[in-house]
Design a protein around this motif. Structure first.
Motif, PDB file in Angstrom:
ATOM      1  N   ARG A 558     -41.849 -20.330  36.067  1.00 30.70           N
ATOM      2  CA  ARG A 558     -42.821 -20.315  35.218  1.00 30.70           C
ATOM      3  C   ARG A 558     -42.869 -19.661  34.144  1.00 30.70           C
ATOM      4  N   LEU A 559     -42.291 -18.221  34.390  1.00 29.17           N
ATOM      5  CA  LEU A 559     -42.516 -17.124  33.345  1.00 29.17           C
ATOM      6  C   LEU A 559     -41.288 -17.138  32.458  1.00 29.17           C
ATOM      7  N   ILE A 560     -40.277 -18.177  32.602  1.00 32.82           N
ATOM      8  CA  ILE A 560     -39.027 -18.046  31.926  1.00 32.82           C
ATOM      9  C   ILE A 560     -38.979 -19.061  30.724  1.00 32.82           C
ATOM     10  N   ASP A 561     -39.012 -18.639  29.517  1.00 32.29           N
ATOM     11  CA  ASP A 561     -38.909 -19.393  28.408  1.00 32.29           C
ATOM     12  C   ASP A 561     -37.414 -19.618  28.016  1.00 32.29           C
ATOM     13  N   ALA A 562     -37.020 -20.986  28.522  1.00 37.33           N
ATOM     14  CA  ALA A 562     -35.491 -21.105  28.625  1.00 37.33           C
ATOM     15  C   ALA A 562     -34.962 -21.473  27.232  1.00 37.33           C
ATOM     16  N   GLY A 563     -35.894 -21.550  26.173  1.00 35.98           N
ATOM     17  CA  GLY A 563     -35.508 -21.682  24.821  1.00 35.98           C
ATOM     18  C   GLY A 563     -35.068 -20.590  24.191  1.00 35.98           C
ATOM     19  N   LEU A 564     -35.371 -19.313  24.679  1.00 32.71           N
ATOM     20  CA  LEU A 564     -35.061 -17.960  24.367  1.00 32.71           C
ATOM     21  C   LEU A 564     -33.703 -17.519  24.972  1.00 32.71           C
ATOM     22  N   LEU A 565     -33.239 -18.490  26.009  1.00 33.81           N
ATOM     23  CA  LEU A 565     -31.902 -17.916  26.406  1.00 33.81           C
ATOM     24  C   LEU A 565     -30.667 -18.371  25.966  1.00 33.81           C
ATOM     25  N   THR A 566     -29.573 -17.723  26.060  1.00 35.89           N
ATOM     26  CA  THR A 566     -28.320 -18.382  25.562  1.00 35.89           C
ATOM     27  C   THR A 566     -27.747 -19.275  26.581  1.00 35.89           C
ATOM     28  N   ALA A 567     -26.885 -20.166  26.064  1.00 38.62           N
ATOM     29  CA  ALA A 567     -26.249 -20.974  27.328  1.00 38.62           C
ATOM     30  C   ALA A 567     -25.834 -20.132  28.423  1.00 38.62           C
ATOM     31  N   ASP A 568     -25.029 -18.886  28.230  1.00 40.79           N
ATOM     32  CA  ASP A 568     -24.463 -17.948  29.136  1.00 40.79           C
ATOM     33  C   ASP A 568     -25.497 -17.472  30.045  1.00 40.79           C
ATOM     34  N   GLU A 569     -26.804 -17.188  29.552  1.00 43.59           N
ATOM     35  CA  GLU A 569     -27.870 -16.771  30.174  1.00 43.59           C
ATOM     36  C   GLU A 569     -28.574 -17.675  31.055  1.00 43.59           C
ATOM     37  N   ARG A 570     -28.701 -18.947  30.415  1.00 43.76           N
ATOM     38  CA  ARG A 570     -29.369 -19.821  31.589  1.00 43.76           C
ATOM     39  C   ARG A 570     -28.327 -20.248  32.768  1.00 43.76           C
ATOM     40  N   ALA A 571     -26.883 -20.285  32.267  1.00 44.25           N
ATOM     41  CA  ALA A 571     -25.970 -20.393  33.526  1.00 44.25           C
ATOM     42  C   ALA A 571     -26.244 -19.221  34.562  1.00 44.25           C
ATOM     43  N   TYR A 572     -26.337 -18.099  34.115  1.00 42.68           N
ATOM     44  CA  TYR A 572     -26.493 -16.841  35.078  1.00 42.68           C
ATOM     45  C   TYR A 572     -27.525 -17.206  35.786  1.00 42.68           C
ATOM     46  N   VAL A 573     -28.874 -17.390  35.192  1.00 46.20           N
ATOM     47  CA  VAL A 573     -30.125 -17.826  36.111  1.00 46.20           C
ATOM     48  C   VAL A 573     -29.816 -18.995  37.109  1.00 46.20           C
ATOM     49  N   ASP A 574     -29.261 -19.880  36.672  1.00 50.75           N
ATOM     50  CA  ASP A 574     -29.123 -21.054  37.497  1.00 50.75           C
ATOM     51  C   ASP A 574     -28.145 -20.687  38.813  1.00 50.75           C
ATOM     52  N   ALA A 575     -26.926 -19.874  38.266  1.00 49.45           N
ATOM     53  CA  ALA A 575     -25.972 -19.356  39.257  1.00 49.45           C
ATOM     54  C   ALA A 575     -26.860 -18.416  40.340  1.00 49.45           C
ATOM     55  N   TYR A 576     -27.629 -17.577  39.843  1.00 45.49           N
ATOM     56  CA  TYR A 576     -28.267 -16.756  40.664  1.00 45.49           C
ATOM     57  C   TYR A 576     -29.020 -17.288  41.691  1.00 45.49           C
ATOM     58  N   HIS A 577     -29.970 -18.173  41.103  1.00 43.57           N
ATOM     59  CA  HIS A 577     -30.878 -19.219  41.935  1.00 43.57           C
ATOM     60  C   HIS A 577     -30.076 -19.959  43.270  1.00 43.57           C
TER      61      HIS A 577
END
Length: 604
Positions: A558-577
């Motif tokens: 809920r605290l993540i503004d995905a629009g501020l993340l790059t594609a690689d950063e989004r991929a990292y968060v998804d992979a970490y989760h």
């Protein structure tokens, strides 16, 4: 009546104890006394018997110092304890100052000329003492070493007994190397330094070298003791006989001689004419004075156990992985509780800390916390190392943030993790700042770097997203962590402060950027990670180190503004989760498991 110290120490200590101390100072012809937080072992956390600064002032933080003169006194605490020191110390008795920027030394520069200020050489490292002596000389004052500490004399029979918890073997299945093998390695390191022997005074080195653990110090499984290690790997280990269990002599082997602490002085005397390695950063001035008086040739250098202890072997790394998965399950149950029950009941910070500890205890493997849990609700979260103390304790509130930083001591590893959670619906501003911190966290988690790189050189990566928007944080980005030892372990660190120690394969460090809005809320994201061996990068020319993530617990989506993340950063968060769900999910069931699946779902 014997006294014990806790986080709510009696604020009248100073008024009751200062007159007693000043009377003993007068008997020794002293105008003042230095009262460091450190004890004879230079520990961060102390047994009650060594809480001298707490006894005289009431302050129980792990970093501080005091000076008592005939007519005034001052206490110095670092930024972690700004709130706590003012809550615990009577300002009518002690001036309260910052420890940072050589606060104690600068204060000494203004003491009256001709003052004689005593110090206990057992409590000060020679490195720390050197700057204090220079400051006193600038004021025209003198620092005098003392044989008898007047504070200890004033404390008298009320002083708690020295701890005597059993020193127990720490099995090779956790250490990955026998104590005989370690002693042989350390003996070789002593020879390489051109020394005949080394004096070890850091309890963490003693615990690591002999593969033993103890219970003399809260939050860290240390046996308090010292050792003299010969270049051939044989050793004399000085432990209170009350700590020596029946199994310990056989565990240590014939090449290790167990002796009582009273024999230490004679052991140092016997080193006359020999080259003896001692660490000026970790050993007190008393050892240098005593060895010099004995006629030994003192070789100043890093404790030979420091780097081997910091670079974990494969068994220790695997143990840390297992400890973190177990701890991650406990933390996930806690996060589920925060996201459901706590959102309705709005508990206070003390209940929050106790609930997290209860989930860790339910693992059945917790030996202790690795430090006192930090639970900061709303404005208290903006104090980076706040502890729930007295009247400062708050309940969580809708529309604010909750920052919780805690860890556990397990036989196979030490954990330390911070998560920031929304209470109610977060604001756009809270989401923006959390995401900027997250971007810095991801940069530090994914960086590749060549051999020889220090944490100081990497620190800016975690700050860059904040810097680019005009923000920063005032603590380090990462500290070393031990293996069922101290949650703060050197010599490695990631910080603005210059540190010349390269990051080596097997070193475990925290990754914890943050942002703190004074009077409102704080944000920190912390995981532990281990330095991986250098490997080639396709198309590159040089092998590069990296980090393997050890901590697995979901981030508050809920605290993540995905629009501020790059594609690689989004991929990292998804992979970490996804990895968190794969590793931690099997240890959960029912509502907690269903919640984890939702918490680890891909970003929208």
């Amino acid at each position: 009546m014997r006294q014990s110290f806790d986080e709510t120490t009696d604020p009248t200590f100073a008024a009751k104890h200062l007159p007693l101390l000043r009377a003993k100072m007068a008997e020794q012809g002293l105008d003042g006394l230095l009262v460091p937080h450190e004890d004879e072992h230079q520990n961060e956390y102390l047994p009650d018997a060594n809480e001298r600064l707490a006894w005289i002032s009431g302050f129980t933080g792990s970093a501080g110092a005091g000076v008592v003169l005939k007519d005034r006194a001052a206490i110095f605490a670092d930024g972690r304890y700004t709130v706590q020191v003012r809550a615990q110390v009577d300002p009518a008795q002690f001036e309260i100052h910052a420890l940072e920027d050589n606060g104690l030394a600068r204060w000494l520069e203004a003491v009256p000329a001709g003052s004689v200020i005593g110090y206990d050489p057992r409590l000060h490292s020679p490195d720390a003492l050197a700057s204090l002596k220079q400051a006193a000389e600038k004021a025209g004052a003198t620092l005098r070493p003392l044989d008898a500490n007047p504070l200890d004399l004033a404390w008298g029979e009320a002083r708690p007994a020295q701890p005597a918890a059993p020193a127990v073997p720490h099995d090779d299945r956790y250490t990955g190397e026998s104590n005989a093998s370690k002693r042989a390695r350390i003996g070789a390191a002593i020879r390489e330094k051109g020394a005949d022997a080394a004096v070890l005074t850091a309890p963490a080195s003693v615990a690591w070298l002999f593969n033993i653990r103890g219970g003399d110090v809260i939050r860290t499984p240390l046996p308090l003791g010292q050792a003299v290690v010969e270049a051939d790997g044989s050793a004399r280990l000085f432990l209170d006989p009350r700590k020596v269990t029946n199994e310990l002599p056989g565990w240590l082997g014939d090449a290790v001689q167990l002796e009582a602490p009273e024999a230490l002085d004679g052991a140092l005397e016997s080193l006359k004419g020999r080259k003896v390695l001692v660490d000026p950063a970790q050993s007190s001035a008393w050892y240098f004075d005593r060895l010099t008086a004995a006629g030994a040739d003192v070789v100043r250098g890093m404790d030979p156990c420091t780097l081997p202890r910091a670079t974990k072997n494969p068994v220790e790394i695997e143990g840390s992985r297992q400890a973190h998965v177990r701890d991650g399950a406990a933390l996930s149950r806690f996060l589920h509780w925060v996201d459901t029950i706590a959102q309705d009941t709005l508990p206070d910070e003390r209940e929050i800390a106790e609930t997290l500890e209860r989930f860790r205890e339910q693992t059945g493997a917790l030996k202790d916390l690795s430090f006192d849990t930090i639970a900061g609700a709303g404005p208290n979260g903006a104090l980076p190392h706040y502890k729930p103390v007295g009247a400062k304790i708050r309940r969580i509130e809708k529309g604010s943030l909750l920052l919780v930083d805690g860890g556990g001591q397990y036989l196979d590893g030490t954990t330390d993790v911070t998560r920031t959670m929304a209470v109610g619906e977060p604001s756009a501003d809270q989401r923006r700042m959390f995401t900027l911190v997250l971007k810095g966290h991801i940069a530090m988690a994914t960086v590749r770097f060549p051999a020889g790189t220090t944490g100081h050189q990497l620190d800016a990566l975690a700050r860059l997203p904040l810097w680019m928007q005009g923000f920063d944080y005032d603590h380090g980005t990462g500290h070393g962590v031990g293996s069922y030892l101290g949650v703060h372990e050197g010599p490695q660190r990631i910080a603005k402060m210059v540190n010349t120690q390269p990051l080596l394969t097997g070193m475990i460090l925290s990754n914890e950027p943050g942002y703190y809005r004074e009077g409102h809320w704080g944000i920190r994201i912390e995981t532990l990670q281990v330095v991986t061996p250098p490997e080639p990068i396709p198309g590159g020319e040089r092998p590069m180190h990296g980090f393997e993530q050890l901590t697995f617990a979901p981030l508050d989506r809920r605290l993540i503004d995905a629009g501020l993340l790059t594609a690689d950063e989004r991929a990292y968060v998804d992979a970490y989760h996804a990895e968190t769900l794969a590793k931690v999910g099997p240890l959960l069931d029912g509502e907690a498991r269903a919640w984890l699946e939702r918490a680890c779902a891909p970003l929208n």
